[in-house]
Structures are given as C-alpha cells and as structure tokens.
Design an enzyme around this catalytic site. Structure first.
Site, PDB file in Angstrom:
ATOM      1  N   ASP A 117      26.817  16.122  -8.505  1.00  0.00           N
ATOM      2  CA  ASP A 117      25.718  16.590  -7.758  1.00  0.00           C
ATOM      3  C   ASP A 117      24.806  17.645  -8.631  1.00  0.00           C
ATOM      4  O   ASP A 117      25.205  18.605  -9.142  1.00  0.00           O
ATOM      5  CB  ASP A 117      26.255  16.984  -6.391  1.00  0.00           C
ATOM      6  CG  ASP A 117      26.959  15.848  -5.712  1.00  0.00           C
ATOM      7  OD1 ASP A 117      25.917  15.016  -5.420  1.00  0.00           O
ATOM      8  OD2 ASP A 117      27.802  15.687  -5.311  1.00  0.00           O
ATOM      9  N   GLU A 153      25.511   7.586   4.911  1.00  0.00           N
ATOM     10  CA  GLU A 153      26.504   8.156   3.978  1.00  0.00           C
ATOM     11  C   GLU A 153      26.940   9.432   4.534  1.00  0.00           C
ATOM     12  O   GLU A 153      25.848  10.454   4.578  1.00  0.00           O
ATOM     13  CB  GLU A 153      25.888   8.513   2.713  1.00  0.00           C
ATOM     14  CG  GLU A 153      26.111   7.048   1.696  1.00  0.00           C
ATOM     15  CD  GLU A 153      25.805   7.191   0.323  1.00  0.00           C
ATOM     16  OE1 GLU A 153      25.936   8.343  -0.307  1.00  0.00           O
ATOM     17  OE2 GLU A 153      25.094   6.430  -0.058  1.00  0.00           O
TER      18      GLU A 153
END
Lengths: 398, 271
Positions: free
Chosen positions: B60, B49
C-alpha cells in the site's frame, strides 16, 4: 544421515520460508530465482565473485586464536574476523554477489534496506564501483543513531531515504524498499541484506555468505587440527550466522548457537528475540518466527544494536531451531556491553554491538565446554560505528 | 452460487458497470465503518472491499498506510472487523463484502477459526495481498467449503502461465492491478490496461475488476469501458484525513464522490 538439502524448489525450509508477496513481485522473483540458479553454477560468475572477494574485500578473513579471551572465559576461542573485510562487516560478501547478478540481469538501479547501516554502506560501495544508481531505505530512528554510516553512504553516491512509517526502524525500511521495487521492477534490483524475504533471497544470501563457514572450517582444521565443538554467532535476520553455520550443518558433532538480542531481558518484552520468544507467522515474504501480538500485528522490538533490531528472522534459522540442529539463545543489552568491553580490552579488537552479543554468550558456553573445548565466534563486524552509542551508555561525552 | 457471482450476473444482465469502493475498517474510528458501508451502497456501490488493518501493509501507498495506522492506533482487530460486517448484514443481506488484507492477522487467528467466523459474519470474498495461489492451497480449501470466494490480483507483470495458475484458484472475480506500484499511485496507461484485460479474458471467464490509481469519475469511465468493475480505494480513504470528529461530514463527502462516479459509469452503460 542424508546430506542437508534445504530449501525445496519453492523455497521452503520445512514449514518455513516460501514466497508471500503481492502478485506484481511474482515474476521478478521468478526471474531472480532463474538467474540465481543459473549463475550459482556458472564458472565465470563464480570466478568473478571469488576474485572480488579476494582482491576487493580482502578475503580470506583470518581465523584468529583469541588467547586473552580464551584464558578469561576458560575455553579455546577462535574469532572469524569478518570485521576485517572491506567496509567493516560480513555484509559485503552478499552485496558483491547480488550486485554481480544485477549486472548480469542488466539492471541499472539498486535499492536496499538497512538497519545499522552496514548493509547500506556495503550496497552503496558495490553500486559506486559498478556505476549503478543506488537508493537505500533506512528507518528515521536508525538514521539518528547511525549518523556516520548515513554520511558514508552519501559519500559513496547513494541516496538515503528516511522511512517515517511504522516503528521507523529496519522492518519499515524493508517495507519501503519492497514498495519501491514493486514500482520500479523493470530497471531495479533489490539487494536484501539478510537471509529473510521471499525465496530465493534466504537461500541466495546464505550461499553468498557461506564463504565465511567454508573458510572457517578449513582454517580450524589447519590451526586446531580438528573441527570445533561449537559455533557462535549473533542473529538479527541471521545472515552472518547462517554464513558460518551452513558449511558445518552435516558435521553433527559441531554444535551451533545463534544469539538473539534480549534487549532489556526476555521477560520484559523489550527485546528482539523471535526465535526465543516469538510465534510463527508471515512477514516480508516468508513464514518464520515473528514478534507479534495476539492479533497478528507486528510488535516493536528493542535492542541496543540497530542491526539486531528486527521482529523476524531468516526462515532457515526457524527450521534449524525446530529441527534441533541449532540452538537459539539470547544476550541482553548489558551482557552485550560486557562482551564488548571484554574483547576490546583483552584482544585489542573493537567489535560491533551486534557481534558483542555472540561474545557475551561465548562466556556462558565456555563454562560448559571447558578448557579443551573449541569454539568459533563469528566476529561479524567492527565497532567503529557504535562508538557514540557505547559512550552514551557508559556516560562518557565524546 | 455465491453472493459475488450473483451480483456480477445481475450487473452483466443490466449492463451496469460494477463500482467497488474500498475502505479500511476502523479508520479513523470504529463506529464510522458500518454507517459508511451503508452510505456507500446508497451512493451506488455494488460490492464493498473492507481492509483488515495491518502493521506492515507492504503493497500500500502512503494514504492507505496511514489509514492502517489510524485504525490500529485504537486497536482495531480482525475480531472487530468481523463484528462490523455482522452489523452491516443486519440491514443489508445482498451487497457482497470482500475482505482485503495481509496474511499474518489471518494466520494469527488460525485458518479454521477465521473461515468459520467469516462465513458467520457474512463475508463473501477474501483477497490476501501477500498470499499467492502457490501458497494458498490449505486456506482455499476451507474457503471453497464455505462458499467464500478467494479473490486474486493480476498485475502488469503477470505472465500468461501465471494467469492460468491464478484462474484455477480464483472465484468471484479477478482484480487487475492497473499499475506497477503500490495503491494510490501513478498515471494510468489505458492502452496497456485494455490489452491486459483482453489477455486476462482469454484465461478466465470470471469478471474483471480493475483498481489501483483510479481516483476520479473520468478515470473510472476510461477503465469502465473495458472492465466489469472499478475499484476505488485511496481516493476515498484520503477523505478520512479530514475527519476531525465529524462523521457525517466525511460520510457525505464519500457519498458525493461515489455518486459522481456512479453517474459517470452509468453514462457508459447507456451509450
């Protein structure tokens, strides 16, 4: 023409708005949408909201004919006095509404983002009153320039969290509040302070702020005997502007002017005027006009006014711009300062720097409307919080 | 059949658990990313990824936020990230690469231009964190046409109704977010994760990867007992903080860590 009915079921205003969030927030947003759609039609809820606005906030706020400013600028100027609300700005209308929803949803903890601190104070205020835990996220730079509001929030029992990431201003505070919400979705209600964010926030915040325009429409008919020629309001995220505009949207003859922060000037790039100079993109859960670079990174904004220092804008304003129903213009820092001084000296009203942008543009608009022209300026907040900034710019030590 | 499907098919046949490391492209410097990708494959990664840096990474935690800032500090753009994958593909034609990022950089490039460039670069999957399936129709049509798999997150708050919606749009695999929270945070509730994986399997036949909060071989094993693959992000990205100009040292550290996770996961397959 058919009556205005934005947004659609999924929160779209034309190509703008919508829901652009991580999966974890989809269900909380769905729950919030269901609650909002239910209670916005619930007589008990609406009665409690109206009572709070009347007895706690002090509504209706006056519509005041500003004779001195009218003479000076050359039009009939009325001020919608949101600065007279409890906590000193229009922000409280929305926090009352959302806090009542939070209570009905059984949430014990409230979070908010704030730029200038007005929404943070308004949130801390309702949280104190309802006995809810309150955490306010605020950019580290904004904490420095809005120290009095930070202290007010703390006095009210809120925790103020300094956000050090990114540009350390409102947009980063919003990111951090979203991260908090994702982490504590079960017990936490996120009170967004403006008409941005994912659906249902833009529509919900508008509906809670629309009391401004409903009152103003009735008041101008009583006082002037007719609808105004124009409405003027500053636009950061755009909640005070949409609150004034919305009840007039089907009144085609009433022009609407949203005034963005032109900072050092639109040509300099140092501004916070996405409607005037931005591009369409996706940030903070909705599609709207944004300040961004060619790679789609959000750029830093500049404004003398912390409350307008935001790279996005509510999606309904983006729609009203594209549809041509509202006009979006901008006032520079120095024009806002002139507006600030004019209204302070001519009317004895010290306005927030945000609202001073609307005052600044009213001068230009007055010249177009002429002496018989009627306009309403949304005086969205009082200027006490900005005194230190004003003094610094004017080179005065206090 | 897409490269992601093929990879999961061969994993399934061999009984091997998938290992999917995440790094942010261009973090901390441009020329570390491609060698790091190869090193991760050598250390046992099955898919990679690759994060597209964004100024406002709302989902995040602090570790990956800082990675985004480091990558943006020297101007890593979506074009740059596409170039990195093109370089990676010169030596590795089989390891699937999934882009993970936020919508705005993709919108800024334009859907048509992006999807065409992604296919040419050799991208196999796209996970746009802030693009739920309800808003993804236009982009997904373009992705399907070019055999790029739209990968979706499922979370502890996802209802069975939403699992249906997501599974209609998803291709390749689904990515279960193991916590309520942002990347890199919190303790894991293994019972809840196991139950959720079982529930997800009733709604989709796609393989299930699990990520967010997996930071050690021990956690990887506990997850790997139920999931088809584990995703490890923050624990790797954290190692970039010790970069100090020494690429090889960081690459060795990441490799060592992934080897230990690989060995632990392989022990499950054998037992």
């Amino acid at each position: 023409m058919s009556a205005y009915s934005m947004p659609d079921k999924k929160g779209h205003f034309g190509r703008f708005g919508g829901i652009f969030v991580a999966e974890t927030l989809m269900r909380p947003l769905e729950e919030l949408t269901n609650a909002y759609e239910k209670y916005i039609k619930d007589p008990d809820f609406l009665q409690e909201f109206d009572d709070d606005l009347k007895y706690y906030v002090g509504r209706p706020s006056p519509l005041y004919y500003a004779a001195g400013l009218s003479r000076q600028y050359g039009a009939q100027i009325y001020l919608k006095r949101e600065d007279l609300n409890h906590t000193g700005a229009h922000k409280i209308n929305n926090t009352i509404g959302q806090a009542l929803l939070a209570k009905r949803l059984g949430k014990s903890r409230i979070i908010a983002e704030t730029g200038a601190g007005q929404h943070g104070v308004a949130t801390a205020t309702v949280a104190a009153r309802l006995g809810l835990e309150c955490v306010v996220y605020m950019g580290a730079d904004d904490i420095e320039r809005q120290a009095p509001n930070v202290y007010r929030m703390k006095l009210l029992g809120a925790s103020v969290v300094a956000v050090e990431s990114g540009s350390r201003t409102l947009k980063d505070a919003l990111n951090e509040a979203m991260r908090d919400w994702v982490t504590h979705v079960d017990n936490t209600f996120y009170i967004i302070g403006t008409v941005a964010g994912p659906h249902p926030y833009p529509a919900m915040v508008r509906d809670f702020q629309a009391v401004i325009g409903r009152e103003a429409r009735q008041q101008i008919l009583e006082q002037a005997g007719r609808l105004p020629d124009a409405l003027v309001a500053c636009v950061g995220g755009g909640s005070n502007a949409i609150g004034l505009f919305y009840p007039f949207i089907d009144d085609d003859a009433v022009a609407m002017y949203g005034v963005e922060a032109a900072g050092d000037g639109l040509a300099t790039g140092h501004h916070a005027a996405p409607l005037c100079k931005g591009k369409v993109g996706v940030l903070h859960g909705n599609r709207t006009y944004l300040m961004e670079d060619t790679n789609g990174q959000i750029t830093e904004t500049h404004s003398i006014s912390a409350g307008l220092d935001y790279p996005g804008v509510g999606p309904e304003h983006a729609w009203l711009k594209d549809s041509g129903r509202a006009n979006y213009v901008a006032a520079t820092d120095s024009e806002a300062m002139s507006g600030f001084h004019d209204i302070t000296r001519l009317e004895g009203i010290i306005p927030a720097l945000e609202s001073s942008h609307a005052v600044a543009y009213s001068k230009i608009l007055a010249a177009e409307l002429g002496k018989e022209g009627i306009m309403i300026i949304n005086l969205s907040g009082r200027g006490d919080k900005d005194i230190q900034t004003i003094a610094r710019i004017d080179g005065v030590e206090i | 059949m897409s490269r992601i499907e093929k990879r999961f098919e061969s994993l399934g046949k061999s009984g091997r658990k998938g290992l999917i490391p995440f790094i942010t492209a261009g973090d901390p410097v441009t020329d570390i990313t491609v060698p790091l990708m190869h090193a991760m494959v050598d250390a046992g990664a099955d898919l990679i990824e690759l994060g597209i840096p964004f100024s406002d990474p709302m989902a995040d935690g602090p570790v990956i936020q800082k990675a985004n800032q480091r990558a943006l500090a020297h101007g890593t753009s979506l074009h740059d990230v596409l170039d990195m994958v093109k370089q990676f593909r010169r030596k590795d034609a089989t390891t699937p690469v999934i882009f993970m990022g936020y919508l705005n950089p993709v919108e800024a490039m334009g859907y048509d231009e992006f999807v065409e460039a992604a296919q040419q670069a050799g991208i196999d999957g796209l996970l746009v964190v802030d693009l739920p399936p309800e808003e993804a129709g236009e982009l997904n049509e373009l992705l399907y046409q070019r055999d790029i798999d739209p990968v979706y997150l499922l979370s502890p708050t996802t209802t069975p109704q939403r699992m249906e919606i997501v599974s209609l749009e998803a291709r390749g695999f689904v990515y279960y977010v193991s916590i309520r929270g942002v990347t890199g945070s919190a303790e894991l509730d293994y019972d809840e994760i196991q139950q959720s994986i079982n529930e997800i399997r009733q709604h989709t036949r796609l393989p299930v990867g699990v990520g967010f909060g997996i930071n050690s071989p021990e956690r990887a094993v506990k997850i790997g007992q139920h999931a088809d693959a584990v995703v490890i992000g923050s624990a790797i990205v954290k190692m970039m903080e010790n970069y100090n100009g020494d690429k090889q040292r960081v690459i060795n550290a990441v490799s060592g860590f992934l080897h230990s996770v690989r060995d632990a996961l392989d022990a499950i397959s054998k037992s």
